[in-house]
Design a protein around this motif. Sequence first.
Motif, PDB file in Angstrom:
ATOM      1  N   UNK A   1       0.831  -1.200   0.000  1.00 47.84           N
ATOM      2  CA  UNK A   1       0.000   0.000   0.000  1.00 47.84           C
ATOM      3  C   UNK A   1       0.869   1.255   0.000  1.00 47.84           C
ATOM      4  N   UNK A   2       0.243   2.379  -0.311  1.00 42.30           N
ATOM      5  CA  UNK A   2       0.900   3.667  -0.221  1.00 42.30           C
ATOM      6  C   UNK A   2       2.065   3.824  -1.180  1.00 42.30           C
ATOM      7  N   UNK A   3       3.147   4.412  -0.680  1.00 45.06           N
ATOM      8  CA  UNK A   3       4.324   4.670  -1.516  1.00 45.06           C
ATOM      9  C   UNK A   3       4.901   3.381  -2.080  1.00 45.06           C
ATOM     10  N   UNK A   4       4.844   2.300  -1.312  1.00 45.36           N
ATOM     11  CA  UNK A   4       5.377   1.027  -1.798  1.00 45.36           C
ATOM     12  C   UNK A   4       4.544   0.503  -2.967  1.00 45.36           C
ATOM     13  N   UNK A   5       3.244   0.741  -2.925  1.00 42.15           N
ATOM     14  CA  UNK A   5       2.382   0.317  -4.032  1.00 42.15           C
ATOM     15  C   UNK A   5       2.729   1.077  -5.302  1.00 42.15           C
ATOM     16  N   UNK A   6       2.976   2.369  -5.155  1.00 48.44           N
ATOM     17  CA  UNK A   6       3.359   3.180  -6.308  1.00 48.44           C
ATOM     18  C   UNK A   6       4.685   2.694  -6.889  1.00 48.44           C
ATOM     19  N   UNK A   7       5.651   2.422  -6.015  1.00 43.12           N
ATOM     20  CA  UNK A   7       6.951   1.927  -6.464  1.00 43.12           C
ATOM     21  C   UNK A   7       6.815   0.595  -7.183  1.00 43.12           C
ATOM     22  N   UNK A   8       5.948  -0.260  -6.667  1.00 41.80           N
ATOM     23  CA  UNK A   8       5.759  -1.586  -7.259  1.00 41.80           C
ATOM     24  C   UNK A   8       5.172  -1.506  -8.662  1.00 41.80           C
ATOM     25  N   UNK A   9       4.432  -0.442  -8.954  1.00 42.78           N
ATOM     26  CA  UNK A   9       3.892  -0.279 -10.312  1.00 42.78           C
ATOM     27  C   UNK A   9       5.018  -0.118 -11.332  1.00 42.78           C
ATOM     28  N   UNK A  10       6.057   0.585 -10.957  1.00 44.58           N
ATOM     29  CA  UNK A  10       7.197   0.752 -11.856  1.00 44.58           C
ATOM     30  C   UNK A  10       7.916  -0.579 -12.040  1.00 44.58           C
ATOM     31  N   UNK A  11       8.042  -1.330 -10.948  1.00 42.91           N
ATOM     32  CA  UNK A  11       8.701  -2.627 -11.073  1.00 42.91           C
ATOM     33  C   UNK A  11       7.837  -3.592 -11.879  1.00 42.91           C
ATOM     34  N   UNK A  12       6.540  -3.531 -11.713  1.00 43.21           N
ATOM     35  CA  UNK A  12       5.627  -4.387 -12.473  1.00 43.21           C
ATOM     36  C   UNK A  12       5.783  -4.154 -13.969  1.00 43.21           C
ATOM     37  N   UNK A  13       5.985  -2.912 -14.348  1.00 37.44           N
ATOM     38  CA  UNK A  13       6.083  -2.560 -15.768  1.00 37.44           C
ATOM     39  C   UNK A  13       7.506  -2.742 -16.312  1.00 37.44           C
ATOM     40  N   UNK A  14       8.516  -2.335 -15.539  1.00 32.95           N
ATOM     41  CA  UNK A  14       9.882  -2.272 -16.079  1.00 32.95           C
ATOM     42  C   UNK A  14      10.827  -3.328 -15.513  1.00 32.95           C
ATOM     43  N   UNK A  15      10.457  -3.937 -14.384  1.00 31.97           N
ATOM     44  CA  UNK A  15      11.286  -4.990 -13.823  1.00 31.97           C
ATOM     45  C   UNK A  15      12.697  -4.539 -13.524  1.00 31.97           C
ATOM     46  N   UNK A  16      13.674  -5.332 -13.958  1.00 30.74           N
ATOM     47  CA  UNK A  16      15.085  -5.084 -13.648  1.00 30.74           C
ATOM     48  C   UNK A  16      15.799  -4.283 -14.734  1.00 30.74           C
ATOM     49  N   UNK A  17      15.066  -3.472 -15.456  1.00 29.21           N
ATOM     50  CA  UNK A  17      15.727  -2.665 -16.488  1.00 29.21           C
ATOM     51  C   UNK A  17      15.543  -1.179 -16.202  1.00 29.21           C
ATOM     52  N   UNK A  18      16.507  -0.346 -16.616  1.00 22.82           N
ATOM     53  CA  UNK A  18      16.343   1.096 -16.461  1.00 22.82           C
ATOM     54  C   UNK A  18      15.129   1.593 -17.241  1.00 22.82           C
ATOM     55  N   UNK A  19      14.553   2.666 -16.763  1.00 22.25           N
ATOM     56  CA  UNK A  19      13.359   3.226 -17.394  1.00 22.25           C
ATOM     57  C   UNK A  19      13.768   4.247 -18.452  1.00 22.25           C
ATOM     58  N   UNK A  20      13.298   4.026 -19.667  1.00 21.15           N
ATOM     59  CA  UNK A  20      13.520   4.984 -20.752  1.00 21.15           C
ATOM     60  C   UNK A  20      12.464   6.083 -20.643  1.00 21.15           C
ATOM     61  N   UNK A  21      12.858   7.360 -20.655  1.00 14.95           N
ATOM     62  CA  UNK A  21      11.880   8.440 -20.565  1.00 14.95           C
ATOM     63  C   UNK A  21      10.780   8.360 -21.624  1.00 14.95           C
ATOM     64  N   UNK A  22      11.107   7.804 -22.801  1.00 12.64           N
ATOM     65  CA  UNK A  22      10.083   7.668 -23.839  1.00 12.64           C
ATOM     66  C   UNK A  22       8.955   6.742 -23.394  1.00 12.64           C
ATOM     67  N   UNK A  23       9.298   5.751 -22.578  1.00 10.09           N
ATOM     68  CA  UNK A  23       8.260   4.859 -22.066  1.00 10.09           C
ATOM     69  C   UNK A  23       7.345   5.593 -21.082  1.00 10.09           C
ATOM     70  N   UNK A  24       7.923   6.477 -20.290  1.00 11.95           N
ATOM     71  CA  UNK A  24       7.116   7.292 -19.381  1.00 11.95           C
ATOM     72  C   UNK A  24       6.233   8.255 -20.182  1.00 11.95           C
ATOM     73  N   UNK A  25       6.779   8.823 -21.244  1.00 10.79           N
ATOM     74  CA  UNK A  25       5.989   9.720 -22.090  1.00 10.79           C
ATOM     75  C   UNK A  25       4.810   8.985 -22.719  1.00 10.79           C
TER      76      UNK A  25
END
Length: 324
Positions: free
Chosen positions: A88-112
Amino acid sequence: MNKYTKQVCEFWVKNNSRHVTVDKTRISLLRKKLRDAKPKVPDWQMPDILPQNPAAFISHNFFINTVNFAFTHFEPPYDKYALNKDIVGALASSACFYRRFGEKPINPDEILDITSSLKKTKKFFQGINLPPLIEERRLRLRIAAGALKVAFDGRVENILKAAKFNVNILMEYMMVFFSYSYGSDYYKIPGIEEGLRSNSLFLNKRIQLWMLIHQGRAIHSQGKLPLLKYAEDIGPVADYQVPRYLYATGVLKYSPSLLEKIERREIIPYGCPEEIEIRCATIFAVCELLKKTKLTMMEIDYFLWAEGRKIQTVNHHLTPTTAY
């Protein structure tokens, strides 16, 4: 202590508060509790929430803290944002990024792409419910990704390198290059002087949390992540949970009118006198704890936040804001 934290403490001492006071006797008692607890610097090893890969961690940490604010809904039943019943909370938000990107760096184009529409952003954050202020999250992610592409070639590590890993320079960079997404945690206070930022009192919650999380992981990384320089200058993180804990331990005292508002779950607007006093008192009290315990923010911050989350008998204040 950085110059902005020092400024907040000086403001608190010089101005007569009407709604919040700090009990220094209780600070001494809390010092003893901290001494007995011996809080450690967290390593931020959180499977399925934060990546293990150092490069991925650096990029996730940046985008996670872009939207690290306001996870309790502001209407009944005042439930927290939850990915599932356990996260829940901040950890839930963080987990959304891991759910989508896993163990790879996030490309800004993907965020866009994720933020190209509100529908896509909602899908990205969808859990049991959605976080509040979803449009504000979309905009801050989108603008941060664009600024990262333009100013730092899309790589968060370039921010660190350009600032020479100096926390004081990093803070200035974040306030300038990411002013909308990261640098908007301030109050307009007549008489405050800070160069071109006159009449502004900066609290910089998310910038400082971003650096604290990086430093915690770096300390435990066996050299895989670069340490930040002058980390002792990172100031307190004034959010919802820390003042709740300080109130529950008697360090903060609220006026009857403010306490009634918090108990009744009334909205306390960002920038109103009560809200400014809660946060400035929190920063002052934590700085006093740092002086008395000789601990660092890396050691004390996670302890205060985690203890605040455990408290169920006291509400935290409700302020719809992207600052924290």
